[in-house]
Design a protein around this motif. Structure first.
Motif, PDB file in Angstrom:
ATOM      1  N   GLY A  31       0.816  -1.213   0.000  1.00  0.00           N
ATOM      2  CA  GLY A  31       0.000   0.000   0.000  1.00  0.00           C
ATOM      3  C   GLY A  31       0.847   1.259   0.000  1.00  0.00           C
ATOM      4  O   GLY A  31       0.507   2.251  -0.641  1.00  0.00           O
ATOM      5  N   HIS A  32       1.956   1.221   0.712  1.00  0.00           N
ATOM      6  CA  HIS A  32       2.893   2.356   0.745  1.00  0.00           C
ATOM      7  C   HIS A  32       3.373   2.688  -0.666  1.00  0.00           C
ATOM      8  O   HIS A  32       3.299   3.835  -1.109  1.00  0.00           O
ATOM      9  N   TYR A  33       3.846   1.680  -1.371  1.00  0.00           N
ATOM     10  CA  TYR A  33       4.364   1.907  -2.724  1.00  0.00           C
ATOM     11  C   TYR A  33       3.240   2.245  -3.708  1.00  0.00           C
ATOM     12  O   TYR A  33       3.442   3.068  -4.612  1.00  0.00           O
ATOM     13  N   MET A  34       2.073   1.643  -3.521  1.00  0.00           N
ATOM     14  CA  MET A  34       0.946   1.937  -4.413  1.00  0.00           C
ATOM     15  C   MET A  34       0.496   3.386  -4.238  1.00  0.00           C
ATOM     16  O   MET A  34       0.185   4.064  -5.224  1.00  0.00           O
ATOM     17  N   ASN A  35       0.456   3.882  -2.999  1.00  0.00           N
ATOM     18  CA  ASN A  35       0.042   5.265  -2.770  1.00  0.00           C
ATOM     19  C   ASN A  35       1.070   6.254  -3.305  1.00  0.00           C
ATOM     20  O   ASN A  35       0.697   7.294  -3.862  1.00  0.00           O
ATOM     21  N   LEU A  36       2.352   5.950  -3.125  1.00  0.00           N
ATOM     22  CA  LEU A  36       3.383   6.830  -3.691  1.00  0.00           C
ATOM     23  C   LEU A  36       3.258   6.889  -5.207  1.00  0.00           C
ATOM     24  O   LEU A  36       3.290   7.977  -5.813  1.00  0.00           O
ATOM     25  N   THR A  37       3.091   5.728  -5.831  1.00  0.00           N
ATOM     26  CA  THR A  37       2.953   5.669  -7.290  1.00  0.00           C
ATOM     27  C   THR A  37       1.695   6.393  -7.751  1.00  0.00           C
ATOM     28  O   THR A  37       1.740   7.192  -8.701  1.00  0.00           O
ATOM     29  N   ALA A  38       0.580   6.133  -7.087  1.00  0.00           N
ATOM     30  CA  ALA A  38      -0.681   6.775  -7.469  1.00  0.00           C
ATOM     31  C   ALA A  38      -0.600   8.286  -7.295  1.00  0.00           C
ATOM     32  O   ALA A  38      -1.112   9.045  -8.130  1.00  0.00           O
ATOM     33  N   GLY A  39       0.051   8.742  -6.232  1.00  0.00           N
ATOM     34  CA  GLY A  39       0.195  10.182  -6.024  1.00  0.00           C
ATOM     35  C   GLY A  39       0.945  10.845  -7.163  1.00  0.00           C
ATOM     36  O   GLY A  39       0.532  11.886  -7.678  1.00  0.00           O
ATOM     37  N   VAL A  40       2.034  10.225  -7.583  1.00  0.00           N
ATOM     38  CA  VAL A  40       2.816  10.777  -8.695  1.00  0.00           C
ATOM     39  C   VAL A  40       2.003  10.741  -9.985  1.00  0.00           C
ATOM     40  O   VAL A  40       1.993  11.708 -10.758  1.00  0.00           O
ATOM     41  N   VAL A  41       1.290   9.642 -10.219  1.00  0.00           N
ATOM     42  CA  VAL A  41       0.474   9.522 -11.439  1.00  0.00           C
ATOM     43  C   VAL A  41      -0.597  10.609 -11.469  1.00  0.00           C
ATOM     44  O   VAL A  41      -0.811  11.257 -12.505  1.00  0.00           O
ATOM     45  N   PHE A  42      -1.277  10.838 -10.349  1.00  0.00           N
ATOM     46  CA  PHE A  42      -2.309  11.876 -10.299  1.00  0.00           C
ATOM     47  C   PHE A  42      -1.716  13.262 -10.542  1.00  0.00           C
ATOM     48  O   PHE A  42      -2.303  14.083 -11.256  1.00  0.00           O
ATOM     49  N   LEU A  43      -0.582  13.558  -9.931  1.00  0.00           N
ATOM     50  CA  LEU A  43       0.039  14.873 -10.120  1.00  0.00           C
ATOM     51  C   LEU A  43       0.481  15.078 -11.565  1.00  0.00           C
ATOM     52  O   LEU A  43       0.209  16.127 -12.163  1.00  0.00           O
ATOM     53  N   VAL A  44       1.144  14.091 -12.127  1.00  0.00           N
ATOM     54  CA  VAL A  44       1.616  14.205 -13.516  1.00  0.00           C
ATOM     55  C   VAL A  44       0.436  14.308 -14.478  1.00  0.00           C
ATOM     56  O   VAL A  44       0.441  15.135 -15.399  1.00  0.00           O
ATOM     57  N   THR A  45      -0.597  13.490 -14.261  1.00  0.00           N
ATOM     58  CA  THR A  45      -1.781  13.551 -15.116  1.00  0.00           C
ATOM     59  C   THR A  45      -2.451  14.909 -15.028  1.00  0.00           C
ATOM     60  O   THR A  45      -2.851  15.481 -16.053  1.00  0.00           O
ATOM     61  N   GLY A  46      -2.570  15.444 -13.820  1.00  0.00           N
ATOM     62  CA  GLY A  46      -3.176  16.766 -13.645  1.00  0.00           C
ATOM     63  C   GLY A  46      -2.415  17.846 -14.393  1.00  0.00           C
ATOM     64  O   GLY A  46      -3.003  18.690 -15.071  1.00  0.00           O
ATOM     65  N   ILE A  47      -1.096  17.813 -14.288  1.00  0.00           N
ATOM     66  CA  ILE A  47      -0.271  18.819 -14.975  1.00  0.00           C
ATOM     67  C   ILE A  47      -0.369  18.659 -16.491  1.00  0.00           C
ATOM     68  O   ILE A  47      -0.541  19.648 -17.220  1.00  0.00           O
ATOM     69  N   LEU A  48      -0.260  17.419 -16.970  1.00  0.00           N
ATOM     70  CA  LEU A  48      -0.333  17.194 -18.422  1.00  0.00           C
ATOM     71  C   LEU A  48      -1.697  17.578 -18.990  1.00  0.00           C
ATOM     72  O   LEU A  48      -1.773  18.223 -20.047  1.00  0.00           O
ATOM     73  N   MET A  49      -2.757  17.194 -18.303  1.00  0.00           N
ATOM     74  CA  MET A  49      -4.090  17.508 -18.818  1.00  0.00           C
ATOM     75  C   MET A  49      -4.383  19.000 -18.718  1.00  0.00           C
ATOM     76  O   MET A  49      -5.123  19.539 -19.541  1.00  0.00           O
ATOM     77  N   MET A  50      -3.822  19.688 -17.728  1.00  0.00           N
ATOM     78  CA  MET A  50      -4.001  21.129 -17.655  1.00  0.00           C
ATOM     79  C   MET A  50      -3.314  21.816 -18.830  1.00  0.00           C
ATOM     80  O   MET A  50      -3.813  22.809 -19.363  1.00  0.00           O
ATOM     81  N   SER A  51      -2.188  21.260 -19.267  1.00  0.00           N
ATOM     82  CA  SER A  51      -1.461  21.880 -20.376  1.00  0.00           C
ATOM     83  C   SER A  51      -2.184  21.719 -21.714  1.00  0.00           C
ATOM     84  O   SER A  51      -1.914  22.471 -22.648  1.00  0.00           O
ATOM     85  N   VAL A  52      -3.097  20.752 -21.821  1.00  0.00           N
ATOM     86  CA  VAL A  52      -3.827  20.541 -23.076  1.00  0.00           C
ATOM     87  C   VAL A  52      -5.319  20.801 -22.921  1.00  0.00           C
ATOM     88  O   VAL A  52      -6.117  20.371 -23.750  1.00  0.00           O
ATOM     89  N   LEU A  53      -5.696  21.500 -21.866  1.00  0.00           N
ATOM     90  CA  LEU A  53      -7.098  21.671 -21.498  1.00  0.00           C
ATOM     91  C   LEU A  53      -7.959  22.223 -22.633  1.00  0.00           C
ATOM     92  O   LEU A  53      -9.038  21.713 -22.889  1.00  0.00           O
ATOM     93  N   GLN A  54      -7.510  23.230 -23.322  1.00  0.00           N
ATOM     94  CA  GLN A  54      -8.310  23.883 -24.359  1.00  0.00           C
ATOM     95  C   GLN A  54      -7.911  23.463 -25.766  1.00  0.00           C
ATOM     96  O   GLN A  54      -8.126  24.200 -26.724  1.00  0.00           O
TER      97      GLN A  54
END
Length: 158
Positions: free
Chosen positions: A80-103
């Motif tokens: 769970g420790h490693y899954m949460n660390l991985t998921a946290g990074v995935v969510f942050l990276v996805t948020g940044i990437l999708m914000m850059s292509v939002l429009q």
């Protein structure tokens, strides 16, 4: 990794928090799949579910990711420790990437700014939970606690 605490006393709270995020994402994904079933996979119109815009592709990914987080929150070991660390990074990276292509037409998951904000928030929370839910032997945890409380005293012993 020496600064990640072992056996943190609030570990059950962090696991519950990660589980609640996983449950929200799973419910969002199931509801989003039901709302967008029959639409094209990468439809840019987007349906609104639980305050977030989605399409069928994003809803299906959310079902998988929500189940992934629930499995991680239910594990007592370091998985769970490693899954949460991985998921946290995935969510942050996805948020940044999708914000850059939002429009743009590259917004294939039909994100809105509210979806980006929630993705970033979930990423930060999951990263935090991953940092505090590591499990280890009691003697390692006590040594780590001692080293954090008395860092200067140990340098003079060497």
């Amino acid at each position: 990794m020496a600064h990640i605490p072992l056996n943190h006393p609030a570990r059950p709270i962090y696991r519950v928090l990660a589980g609640l995020i996983g449950l929200y994402i799973l419910v969002f994904g199931v509801w989003g799949t039901a709302r967008t079933l029959g639409d094209p996979l990468f439809d840019r119109g987007g349906a609104w579910v639980l305050g977030l815009r989605t399409n069928l592709a994003f809803a299906l990914v959310s079902v998988v990711f929500g189940a992934f987080l629930l499995v991680g929150a239910s594990r007592r070991g370091n998985l769970g420790h490693y899954m949460n660390l991985t998921a946290g990074v995935v969510f942050l990276v996805t948020g940044i990437l999708m914000m850059s292509v939002l429009q743009t037409s590259a917004n294939f998951l039909s994100f809105s700014m509210s979806t980006v904000v929630v993705s970033m928030l979930f990423g930060l929370i999951l990263l935090s939970t991953g940092l505090y839910d590591k499990v280890g032997p009691t003697d390692h945890a006590e040594k780590g606690q001692h080293d954090r409380c008395h860092p200067v005293a140990d340098q003079h012993r060497s």
